[in-house]
Design a protein around this motif. Sequence first.
Motif, PDB file in Angstrom:
ATOM      1  N   LEU A   1     -44.360 -18.432 -15.530  1.00 42.84           N
ATOM      2  CA  LEU A   1     -43.851 -17.873 -14.475  1.00 42.84           C
ATOM      3  C   LEU A   1     -44.482 -18.257 -13.091  1.00 42.84           C
ATOM      4  CD1 LEU A   1     -42.588 -14.636 -16.360  1.00 42.84           C
ATOM      5  CD2 LEU A   1     -41.112 -15.862 -14.953  1.00 42.84           C
ATOM      6  N   GLY A   2     -45.708 -18.456 -12.881  1.00 45.65           N
ATOM      7  CA  GLY A   2     -46.418 -18.569 -11.863  1.00 45.65           C
ATOM      8  C   GLY A   2     -45.847 -19.809 -11.083  1.00 45.65           C
ATOM      9  N   VAL A   3     -45.643 -20.826 -11.709  1.00 43.33           N
ATOM     10  CA  VAL A   3     -45.025 -21.887 -11.255  1.00 43.33           C
ATOM     11  C   VAL A   3     -43.605 -21.705 -10.384  1.00 43.33           C
ATOM     12  CG1 VAL A   3     -44.120 -24.302 -11.677  1.00 43.33           C
ATOM     13  CG2 VAL A   3     -46.041 -23.777 -12.716  1.00 43.33           C
ATOM     14  N   VAL A   4     -43.189 -20.997 -11.018  1.00 40.49           N
ATOM     15  CA  VAL A   4     -41.493 -20.668 -10.661  1.00 40.49           C
ATOM     16  C   VAL A   4     -41.513 -19.842  -9.144  1.00 40.49           C
ATOM     17  CG1 VAL A   4     -39.355 -19.185 -11.302  1.00 40.49           C
ATOM     18  CG2 VAL A   4     -40.738 -20.491 -12.969  1.00 40.49           C
ATOM     19  N   ALA A   5     -42.419 -18.941  -9.235  1.00 44.88           N
ATOM     20  CA  ALA A   5     -42.470 -18.104  -8.153  1.00 44.88           C
ATOM     21  C   ALA A   5     -42.328 -18.885  -6.678  1.00 44.88           C
ATOM     22  CB  ALA A   5     -43.759 -17.288  -8.002  1.00 44.88           C
ATOM     23  N   GLY A   6     -42.883 -19.934  -6.469  1.00 47.14           N
ATOM     24  CA  GLY A   6     -42.648 -20.377  -5.053  1.00 47.14           C
ATOM     25  C   GLY A   6     -41.612 -21.453  -4.976  1.00 47.14           C
ATOM     26  N   LEU A   7     -41.091 -21.709  -5.972  1.00 49.57           N
ATOM     27  CA  LEU A   7     -40.216 -22.975  -5.997  1.00 49.57           C
ATOM     28  C   LEU A   7     -38.634 -22.790  -6.282  1.00 49.57           C
ATOM     29  CD1 LEU A   7     -40.346 -25.824  -5.736  1.00 49.57           C
ATOM     30  CD2 LEU A   7     -40.955 -26.091  -8.443  1.00 49.57           C
ATOM     31  N   CYS A   8     -38.421 -21.591  -6.920  1.00 51.86           N
ATOM     32  CA  CYS A   8     -36.987 -21.439  -7.312  1.00 51.86           C
ATOM     33  C   CYS A   8     -36.308 -20.227  -6.747  1.00 51.86           C
ATOM     34  CB  CYS A   8     -36.881 -21.433  -8.910  1.00 51.86           C
ATOM     35  SG  CYS A   8     -37.397 -22.696  -9.479  1.00 51.86           S
ATOM     36  N   ASP A   9     -35.034 -20.476  -6.529  1.00 48.80           N
ATOM     37  CA  ASP A   9     -34.255 -19.250  -6.020  1.00 48.80           C
ATOM     38  C   ASP A   9     -33.682 -18.141  -7.099  1.00 48.80           C
ATOM     39  OD1 ASP A   9     -34.423 -21.069  -3.827  1.00 48.80           O
ATOM     40  OD2 ASP A   9     -32.410 -22.071  -4.408  1.00 48.80           O
ATOM     41  N   ARG A  10     -33.719 -18.871  -8.357  1.00 46.51           N
ATOM     42  CA  ARG A  10     -32.988 -18.065  -9.117  1.00 46.51           C
ATOM     43  C   ARG A  10     -33.588 -18.469 -10.755  1.00 46.51           C
ATOM     44  NH1 ARG A  10     -27.876 -18.397 -11.807  1.00 46.51           N
ATOM     45  NH2 ARG A  10     -27.250 -20.363 -10.761  1.00 46.51           N
ATOM     46  N   VAL A  11     -33.861 -17.175 -11.445  1.00 42.38           N
ATOM     47  CA  VAL A  11     -34.555 -17.602 -12.863  1.00 42.38           C
ATOM     48  C   VAL A  11     -33.831 -17.189 -13.865  1.00 42.38           C
ATOM     49  CG1 VAL A  11     -36.798 -16.869 -14.210  1.00 42.38           C
ATOM     50  CG2 VAL A  11     -36.663 -17.121 -11.482  1.00 42.38           C
ATOM     51  N   ILE A  12     -33.635 -18.082 -14.908  1.00 43.18           N
ATOM     52  CA  ILE A  12     -32.895 -17.594 -16.158  1.00 43.18           C
ATOM     53  C   ILE A  12     -33.923 -17.797 -17.052  1.00 43.18           C
ATOM     54  CG2 ILE A  12     -31.428 -18.516 -17.921  1.00 43.18           C
ATOM     55  CD1 ILE A  12     -29.757 -20.269 -15.656  1.00 43.18           C
ATOM     56  N   VAL A  13     -34.168 -16.522 -17.676  1.00 40.83           N
ATOM     57  CA  VAL A  13     -35.100 -16.363 -18.848  1.00 40.83           C
ATOM     58  C   VAL A  13     -34.552 -16.448 -20.130  1.00 40.83           C
ATOM     59  CG1 VAL A  13     -36.865 -14.702 -19.907  1.00 40.83           C
ATOM     60  CG2 VAL A  13     -36.322 -14.683 -17.500  1.00 40.83           C
ATOM     61  N   MET A  14     -34.984 -17.148 -21.110  1.00 43.26           N
ATOM     62  CA  MET A  14     -34.398 -17.484 -22.451  1.00 43.26           C
ATOM     63  C   MET A  14     -35.321 -17.051 -23.630  1.00 43.26           C
ATOM     64  SD  MET A  14     -32.646 -21.277 -22.398  1.00 43.26           S
ATOM     65  CE  MET A  14     -32.124 -21.060 -23.989  1.00 43.26           C
ATOM     66  N   TYR A  15     -34.755 -16.389 -24.515  1.00 42.18           N
ATOM     67  CA  TYR A  15     -35.392 -15.854 -25.887  1.00 42.18           C
ATOM     68  C   TYR A  15     -34.606 -16.264 -26.923  1.00 42.18           C
ATOM     69  CZ  TYR A  15     -38.236 -12.929 -28.581  1.00 42.18           C
ATOM     70  OH  TYR A  15     -38.978 -12.604 -29.719  1.00 42.18           O
ATOM     71  N   GLY A  16     -35.211 -16.814 -27.814  1.00 42.42           N
ATOM     72  CA  GLY A  16     -34.470 -16.904 -29.268  1.00 42.42           C
ATOM     73  C   GLY A  16     -33.151 -17.834 -28.916  1.00 42.42           C
ATOM     74  N   GLY A  17     -33.091 -18.701 -27.937  1.00 40.91           N
ATOM     75  CA  GLY A  17     -31.979 -19.632 -27.921  1.00 40.91           C
ATOM     76  C   GLY A  17     -30.829 -18.968 -26.968  1.00 40.91           C
ATOM     77  N   GLN A  18     -31.043 -17.917 -26.557  1.00 42.98           N
ATOM     78  CA  GLN A  18     -30.398 -17.077 -25.609  1.00 42.98           C
ATOM     79  C   GLN A  18     -30.587 -16.767 -24.249  1.00 42.98           C
ATOM     80  OE1 GLN A  18     -29.588 -13.711 -28.361  1.00 42.98           O
ATOM     81  NE2 GLN A  18     -27.630 -14.403 -29.026  1.00 42.98           N
ATOM     82  N   VAL A  19     -29.779 -16.604 -23.467  1.00 39.55           N
ATOM     83  CA  VAL A  19     -30.057 -16.155 -21.969  1.00 39.55           C
ATOM     84  C   VAL A  19     -30.309 -14.656 -22.164  1.00 39.55           C
ATOM     85  CG1 VAL A  19     -29.573 -15.777 -19.576  1.00 39.55           C
ATOM     86  CG2 VAL A  19     -29.104 -18.187 -20.855  1.00 39.55           C
ATOM     87  N   VAL A  20     -31.591 -14.247 -21.892  1.00 42.40           N
ATOM     88  CA  VAL A  20     -31.915 -12.636 -21.920  1.00 42.40           C
ATOM     89  C   VAL A  20     -31.920 -12.090 -20.583  1.00 42.40           C
ATOM     90  CG1 VAL A  20     -32.912 -12.520 -24.091  1.00 42.40           C
ATOM     91  CG2 VAL A  20     -34.324 -12.836 -22.065  1.00 42.40           C
ATOM     92  N   GLU A  21     -31.983 -12.701 -19.403  1.00 44.12           N
ATOM     93  CA  GLU A  21     -32.006 -12.142 -18.078  1.00 44.12           C
ATOM     94  C   GLU A  21     -31.855 -13.432 -17.028  1.00 44.12           C
ATOM     95  OE1 GLU A  21     -35.133  -9.444 -17.039  1.00 44.12           O
ATOM     96  OE2 GLU A  21     -34.227  -9.312 -15.269  1.00 44.12           O
ATOM     97  N   GLU A  22     -30.966 -12.979 -16.119  1.00 44.72           N
ATOM     98  CA  GLU A  22     -30.716 -14.009 -15.082  1.00 44.72           C
ATOM     99  C   GLU A  22     -30.618 -13.201 -13.722  1.00 44.72           C
ATOM    100  OE1 GLU A  22     -27.035 -16.315 -15.778  1.00 44.72           O
ATOM    101  OE2 GLU A  22     -27.332 -17.147 -13.709  1.00 44.72           O
ATOM    102  N   SER A  23     -31.633 -13.752 -12.770  1.00 46.21           N
ATOM    103  CA  SER A  23     -31.474 -12.978 -11.560  1.00 46.21           C
ATOM    104  C   SER A  23     -32.247 -13.776 -10.429  1.00 46.21           C
ATOM    105  CB  SER A  23     -31.919 -11.537 -11.492  1.00 46.21           C
ATOM    106  OG  SER A  23     -33.625 -11.683 -12.079  1.00 46.21           O
ATOM    107  N   SER A  24     -32.040 -13.452  -9.147  1.00 49.31           N
ATOM    108  CA  SER A  24     -32.806 -14.158  -8.102  1.00 49.31           C
ATOM    109  C   SER A  24     -34.512 -13.694  -8.408  1.00 49.31           C
ATOM    110  CB  SER A  24     -32.548 -13.429  -6.828  1.00 49.31           C
ATOM    111  OG  SER A  24     -32.973 -12.308  -6.664  1.00 49.31           O
ATOM    112  N   ALA A  25     -35.182 -14.826  -7.840  1.00 53.38           N
ATOM    113  CA  ALA A  25     -36.525 -14.796  -8.119  1.00 53.38           C
ATOM    114  C   ALA A  25     -37.202 -13.507  -7.795  1.00 53.38           C
ATOM    115  CB  ALA A  25     -37.231 -16.047  -7.662  1.00 53.38           C
TER     116      ALA A  25
END
Lengths: 698, 459
Positions: A223-247
């Motif tokens: 998640l550290g790598v994501v912080a400065g680079l991405c607008d939006r984050v999709i979190v996956m768990y067990g083959g499913q999207v569990v959360e999707e929101s802006s960084a």
Amino acid sequence: MDSLSSMKDKSLLRVRGLHVNYRTEAGLLRAVNGVSFDIERGESVAIVGESGCGKSSVALSLLGLLSGRNIAIDGRIEFSGMDLRTLPRHRLQSIRGHKIAMVFQDPLTSLNPYLRVGTQISEPMRYHLGFSKAEARAHTIDLLHAVGINDPAASLKRFPHEFSGGMRQRTMIAAALSCSPDLLVADEPTTALDVTVQAQILDLIRRERERREMSLILITHDLGVVAGLCDRVIVMYGGQVVEESSAEQLYAEACHPYTQSLLRAIPRYDFKHSGPLFSLDGQPPDLIENLDGGCAFEPRCEFRKDKCVSEVPVLRLDSRGRKHRCLFELDLGTGLNVTKCHVDESSILKADLTDRPDAILTVEGLEVSYDGSGGLWFGRREPAVKAVNCVSLSLRKGETLGLVGESGCGKSTLARAVVGLVGAQAGKVSFEGNDLLTLSTAALRVVRREIQLIFQDPRSSLNPRLKAWELVSEPLVNFGLAKGAAALREAERLMELVGLDRSGLKRYPHEFSGGQCQRLGIARALALNPKVLICDEPVSSLDVSIQAQILNLLMELQASFELSLIFISHDLSVVRQISDRVAVMYQGRIVESADAEEIYQKPKHPYTRALLSAIPIPDPTVPGIRCQLHSPEETAVSDRSGDGCDFSPRCPWTRDRCRNEIPILDHDGSESQVACFFWKQHTEDPTRPKYPESIAHR
Amino acid sequence: MGHAPGKSRSPFARSITALLRNRLAAAGLFLVVIMSFFVTVAPWLSPDDPTEIRPWLGARPPGFQHPDCKSENTFSVGAQADTTQQILEAGEIRFAVEEGDSVTYRVVVRRGIIHRIMVVEGAVPMDTLDLSQFSGESYELLEEDRIGRKLPLVALNRGEAPPQGIFADGQRVIFIRLTQVSVPSVYDIRIEKNLVYSIDQDGESIDGIVLRGDTIKSITTGDRELVRFHWLGTDELGRDVLSRILYGGRISMLVGITATLVSLVIGVCYGAAAGYFGGRTDRFMMSIVDILYAIPFMFLVIILLVLFGRNIIILFVALGAVQWLTMARIVRGQILTLKEMEFIDAARVCGAQPITLIFRHLIPNCIGPIVIYATLTVPVVILEESFLAFIGLTVQYQGENLDSWGALIQQGMQALGAGGERHWLLVWPALAMATTLFGFNCFGDGLRDCLDPKTRRVG
């Protein structure tokens, strides 16, 4: 109709109900279980999750790289209005590498070792854009220049093995960018790289993305790598999207308990946790078992309620505009509400030198070199490579010494030399009054009982053909301390000690997860009741959530058995959480050593400071300061040969003296030592910027 | 625990499952098991003693049957009979015997008159040949003892023109076989408790008789006829081909497996030592292997066999000594990679001694390639032994020839005949060998597919 077409214009990639199933020996593995998302033009999205959550399967299926009779894919993948899954093969190929490009995790295996670098970069241009040889060549030189490779024209003729890891990854990026794709899929592009190189590569991706207005899918576990680079984050768990929101929203107010746990489990170098680290207990779900009703995260969730067992949550927008797969609207915050703690300097200086316990293990002037190849019949021996160069250390009873450095700096060799796995050419390793290097093999074997090693890769450090109890009790058997049933009992005790169930005694290593394997390794190391435990990158191959479990276990064991630890890692954040003192190694030498608090608060050596500044912080609000080093491959060889400071070619503050004289570790009166001539000027001169201005970003 | 519940399965057990799932490997394994089973139980399965010679039979095609007896069956009243077990147990038995003889003559005509008449055996010249003298039958004898036209029973005199019907148009030389027909006789013999009780020749009691196998036309006891059936025919010495194949397979398989074991022991120890100690030792040891590779080993084996006799033990050692080189290289390569793995360092830190390291940690982890290579070595050795047998270096044990498949094929080739008329002598041994080699090769390849993780399919 208008609205539809405008929607299509806006979204570059639409994934709807993607399922990926692998047929395995054990049953159907549901790697991806109904994933849907959109990527807009020019948008940068991160897909985040632990290993085995299906993020790589998503990436590979986007490019149609998953095929075979054991793989079943279902769902729609629409790219610029075309359904990639029903597209004929030749049309798919014309999109792949042209409109969608991919950067893989391991730059070594994703480049063909038999082709010249230039050929590999220009190939997609000649294929997709119909460039002539000369056009492609000119374009390739431009690209190599853009990704920051020195002397691009000469590099064209070189082979991948002549490049370092960072350069290979740059080459991969150049190849991916060659056709100016609309979408770049980067699958863990920096995981295999050192932290300083990682910073450079991330910077390169960010720059090129902005310049080309390209969409980006960044797949990562960090998640550290994501912080400065991405607008939006999709979190996956067990083959499913569990959360999707802006960084920003995700880091500020994560709403799914899993996301929040992930964020909390990341050790941060900019503050020290008090007490044990937050750890996410349990294991990720086994996707082979049928996901019977209920929330997939329920067994590990600390907020679980009865409803979670029976009701399957769906991905929904909650009242506050957050998209997540949780039955409740939890208001969790980030768990990171610990603000950057300011340790008052007096506490550092207060540390009393006199009440420190005696050193249990001291290393003095240790030198280890690897022989070059050649010899015996024909040919000359190549000159030896000095992996460890005049290193001195001391480890006190009960303390933890962190040893930090980039890959290839000799930290593992140092550990191996201390336990006698590799021979040393010069120096002294004293343990309780014995010099380990001069002891006979038999005597060394006895002393070695007191010094045990924990290895980096928990799987490869366990013999796959032995059962858990045989592995754990092996040291006892080797030293004739236990046998048969007694060894089994001992193994049971040890496994309990490291938190493993006794039902695992008769299982083989492949039946354990990575974290459990590392527990087995720790149990084995503890079998002989050692006084010193050397941990060689014990958590670097584990997921963030498991990493915290292992670190906590090590800290617990250290307290209950009065162990002295040498903790080797490339990850400064991890080292901070566990270490009392820290030594930083660079090219076989120790360049700085000091108390942990001091080194993180007041780094002296420019290398230490560069390392610290390169760590991605999982918080977009923390202004990232990137201290950019010259990476080693970019420095001309002539700069490096010579008698000067090893770091001088990469150091932003190099002066003439640095090139001609080797700095020695300099005591400044306290416990801290630093091998730099000018550190005082760098740290104390108020007129100097803390980091060179020209390379600070954001 | 994160894994699926159930019985813990060792890497070995998983390999077996994978192996059986691989159709090619399973088929190979099946063939190998079947062939091994057949050759192992050969003494119980085989209908005949493969060394029993019945020269009067000659080479007969598959499915041939003849009265089941020895080549000489001796009966004398009050004594123990020397004959087959079956006859001894029969009690009352009747032999139909026809003692006939045949003589072959060579007749040459020159310028329309008979120039020479001669008995072929002993080259005895004659002046007159009366074909009706024995009241038998006469036939033209063609090449390779085949019977041709039936000839009229006339007289031929030297110096006269040949009678009609003997010579075909333009024929100058003829071989004539004249069979002498004797009156058939019937012997009724009673045997009780292995002792001959009485012998009746055509109803008259006699004291003793020797019945030659070639004269016996039938043997009956009660209404049952005693016959020996040859599934795959007989060879030119009247030996049962099926029995010879089964016994030959024992030799071939024994040589293949034993030589492989020899190469396994030498190769694994040598390779493991070279790989484990590494560096100078490794380079030196592998240089020796390279030097040995350069020697044309087939010649060496041949020289060994010629010098020290064609003893089967020598053959085992000689063939094993050739095969271990590759095994040593494979094991050394595996050990070199394994040695760098962390679990070896881990074991070392745990105080493991070199012996423990090699035999507990290193070798068990390269068992896959070792097993694969060993499986693929067996057919190679079988082939090499056949080659040796083919060039006439049949193995011997205590001075007796042990006819392996190679030897059978070689003999089959020689007895094949110009038109391939005795094809069964070549086809069946060759088929048996090919099936076995195919089985071993399939099994080895299948093993490689399922033991080598690099070639394993996803999932």
